[in-house]
Design a protein around this motif. Structure first.
Motif, PDB file in Angstrom:
ATOM      1  N   GLY A  17     112.658  50.980  98.068  1.00  0.00           N
ATOM      2  CA  GLY A  17     111.795  52.107  97.715  1.00  0.00           C
ATOM      3  C   GLY A  17     112.620  53.318  97.351  1.00  0.00           C
ATOM      4  O   GLY A  17     113.753  53.206  96.900  1.00  0.00           O
ATOM      5  N   GLU A  18     112.071  54.493  97.582  1.00  0.00           N
ATOM      6  CA  GLU A  18     112.754  55.751  97.251  1.00  0.00           C
ATOM      7  C   GLU A  18     113.557  56.227  98.459  1.00  0.00           C
ATOM      8  O   GLU A  18     112.988  56.546  99.502  1.00  0.00           O
ATOM      9  CB  GLU A  18     111.719  56.811  96.851  1.00  0.00           C
ATOM     10  N   PHE A  19     114.883  56.257  98.326  1.00  0.00           N
ATOM     11  CA  PHE A  19     115.730  56.668  99.448  1.00  0.00           C
ATOM     12  C   PHE A  19     115.772  58.185  99.550  1.00  0.00           C
ATOM     13  O   PHE A  19     115.983  58.880  98.565  1.00  0.00           O
ATOM     14  CB  PHE A  19     117.151  56.131  99.275  1.00  0.00           C
ATOM     15  N   ASN A  20     115.547  58.703 100.764  1.00  0.00           N
ATOM     16  CA  ASN A  20     115.555  60.147 100.997  1.00  0.00           C
ATOM     17  C   ASN A  20     116.514  60.455 102.139  1.00  0.00           C
ATOM     18  O   ASN A  20     116.217  60.173 103.301  1.00  0.00           O
ATOM     19  CB  ASN A  20     114.153  60.651 101.326  1.00  0.00           C
ATOM     20  N   ILE A  21     117.652  61.030 101.798  1.00  0.00           N
ATOM     21  CA  ILE A  21     118.668  61.311 102.812  1.00  0.00           C
ATOM     22  C   ILE A  21     118.211  62.369 103.817  1.00  0.00           C
ATOM     23  O   ILE A  21     118.727  62.455 104.939  1.00  0.00           O
ATOM     24  CB  ILE A  21     119.998  61.726 102.128  1.00  0.00           C
ATOM     25  N   ASN A  22     117.205  63.150 103.450  1.00  0.00           N
ATOM     26  CA  ASN A  22     116.689  64.185 104.356  1.00  0.00           C
ATOM     27  C   ASN A  22     115.899  63.604 105.529  1.00  0.00           C
ATOM     28  O   ASN A  22     115.516  64.342 106.436  1.00  0.00           O
ATOM     29  CB  ASN A  22     115.812  65.167 103.571  1.00  0.00           C
ATOM     30  N   ASN A  23     115.667  62.294 105.507  1.00  0.00           N
ATOM     31  CA  ASN A  23     114.983  61.644 106.630  1.00  0.00           C
ATOM     32  C   ASN A  23     115.925  61.387 107.808  1.00  0.00           C
ATOM     33  O   ASN A  23     115.488  60.916 108.855  1.00  0.00           O
ATOM     34  CB  ASN A  23     114.378  60.305 106.186  1.00  0.00           C
ATOM     35  N   TYR A  24     117.205  61.696 107.627  1.00  0.00           N
ATOM     36  CA  TYR A  24     118.218  61.424 108.659  1.00  0.00           C
ATOM     37  C   TYR A  24     118.753  62.750 109.193  1.00  0.00           C
ATOM     38  O   TYR A  24     119.005  63.674 108.427  1.00  0.00           O
ATOM     39  CB  TYR A  24     119.359  60.591 108.070  1.00  0.00           C
ATOM     40  N   HIS A  25     118.950  62.795 110.501  1.00  0.00           N
ATOM     41  CA  HIS A  25     119.352  64.061 111.120  1.00  0.00           C
ATOM     42  C   HIS A  25     120.577  63.938 112.035  1.00  0.00           C
ATOM     43  O   HIS A  25     121.537  64.682 111.883  1.00  0.00           O
ATOM     44  CB  HIS A  25     118.170  64.661 111.889  1.00  0.00           C
ATOM     45  N   LYS A  26     120.544  63.008 112.963  1.00  0.00           N
ATOM     46  CA  LYS A  26     121.657  62.897 113.920  1.00  0.00           C
ATOM     47  C   LYS A  26     122.935  62.411 113.246  1.00  0.00           C
ATOM     48  O   LYS A  26     124.021  62.922 113.511  1.00  0.00           O
ATOM     49  CB  LYS A  26     121.274  61.958 115.065  1.00  0.00           C
ATOM     50  N   PHE A  27     122.806  61.398 112.406  1.00  0.00           N
ATOM     51  CA  PHE A  27     123.942  60.880 111.648  1.00  0.00           C
ATOM     52  C   PHE A  27     123.491  60.676 110.213  1.00  0.00           C
ATOM     53  O   PHE A  27     122.529  59.961 109.947  1.00  0.00           O
ATOM     54  CB  PHE A  27     124.440  59.556 112.244  1.00  0.00           C
ATOM     55  N   ILE A  28     124.186  61.328 109.287  1.00  0.00           N
ATOM     56  CA  ILE A  28     123.778  61.298 107.877  1.00  0.00           C
ATOM     57  C   ILE A  28     124.461  60.128 107.160  1.00  0.00           C
ATOM     58  O   ILE A  28     125.689  60.017 107.180  1.00  0.00           O
ATOM     59  CB  ILE A  28     124.153  62.618 107.161  1.00  0.00           C
ATOM     60  N   PRO A  29     123.678  59.266 106.518  1.00  0.00           N
ATOM     61  CA  PRO A  29     124.270  58.143 105.787  1.00  0.00           C
ATOM     62  C   PRO A  29     125.085  58.621 104.581  1.00  0.00           C
ATOM     63  O   PRO A  29     124.961  59.767 104.148  1.00  0.00           O
ATOM     64  CB  PRO A  29     123.056  57.333 105.302  1.00  0.00           C
TER      65      PRO A  29
END
Length: 236
Positions: A17-29
């Motif tokens: 689907g649509e990847f959204n990096i803002n969905n990650y907080h503790k460790f950023i992919p």
């Protein structure tokens, strides 16, 4: 590191689907879905540095070295530094283990220039975009080639100016390895360019093997020379 899982939530975080990096907080992919896996740390998002960062965030800075030692000890009985053991595993053995677990249908793909390990990087299949191969080529392969060329220059400086026979011998050995790596990456670059220009689409519904085959057995031909088949990815 690719965002399939998250420290923020239980279970699967992203599988298409649509990847959204803002969905990650503790460790950023990794932001571009390309993590270099090299025998030397040429990049800021070098896999060992990135993995070390994950272990630190996940388990704490105070126990970082202890945890790296524990991981390295599980991978090898060698007395080499933990980060070096982890690097060798990620470079030479991780993909084979991953491929075995996923029954030859890996979701993490290793782009590899060949046995000299001149260039390797991992990508996450579910975050693939048509521009990915072009970005691997320009943002990582070409920069790796420049780093190798500079390393050869450094070896020459030692060979020409050092008074230590041990240093000179090591520099000659390193230079020979680097020259082989550079030659390998130059041939790989031709195949990578051929595919990069095609902006290949993949369909996750087709499965791994159908999509994987699109990046294998790339025919590279030069005038006056026999055509050569090059695999962009590690063999399944």
């Amino acid at each position: 590191m690719f965002g399939r899982y998250s420290l923020d939530n239980d279970g699967l975080q992203f599988a298409g689907g649509e990847f959204n990096i803002n969905n990650y907080h503790k460790f950023i992919p990794d932001d571009d879905n390309i993590i270099p896996v090299l025998d030397t740390a040429y990049f800021d998002d070098d896999i060992v540095g990135y993995f070390t960062k994950f272990v630190e965030i996940c388990f704490g800075e105070e126990t970082l070295e202890q945890n790296l030692d524990f991981i390295a000890g599980a991978l090898s009985k060698s007395n080499k530094p933990s980060r070096e053991i982890i690097r060798q595993y990620l470079l030479k053995n991780f993909f084979n283990d991953h491929k075995k677990i996923y029954k030859k249908c890996p979701i993490y793909w290793q782009f590899s220039s060949g046995k000299e390990n001149g260039f390797n990087c991992l990508v996450y299949m579910h975050r693939y975009e048509p521009s990915l191969v072009a970005r691997i080529r320009t943002d990582y392969l070409h920069k790796t080639q420049k780093a190798i060329e500079q390393a050869i220059v450094n070896c020459d400086n030692i060979i020409n100016h050092s008074s230590s026979n041990t240093e000179i011998s090591k520099a000659n050995k390193d230079k020979s390895k680097l020259q082989k790596q550079l030659k390998e990456t130059q041939e790989y670059d031709e195949a990578l360019a051929h595919i990069a220009n095609q902006n290949i689409q993949i369909d996750l519904n087709d499965g791994v093997k159908v999509n994987y085959a699109k990046f294998q057995n790339i025919i590279v031909s030069k005038e006056g020379k026999k055509s050569k088949k090059i695999n962009l990815l590690k063999k399944l």
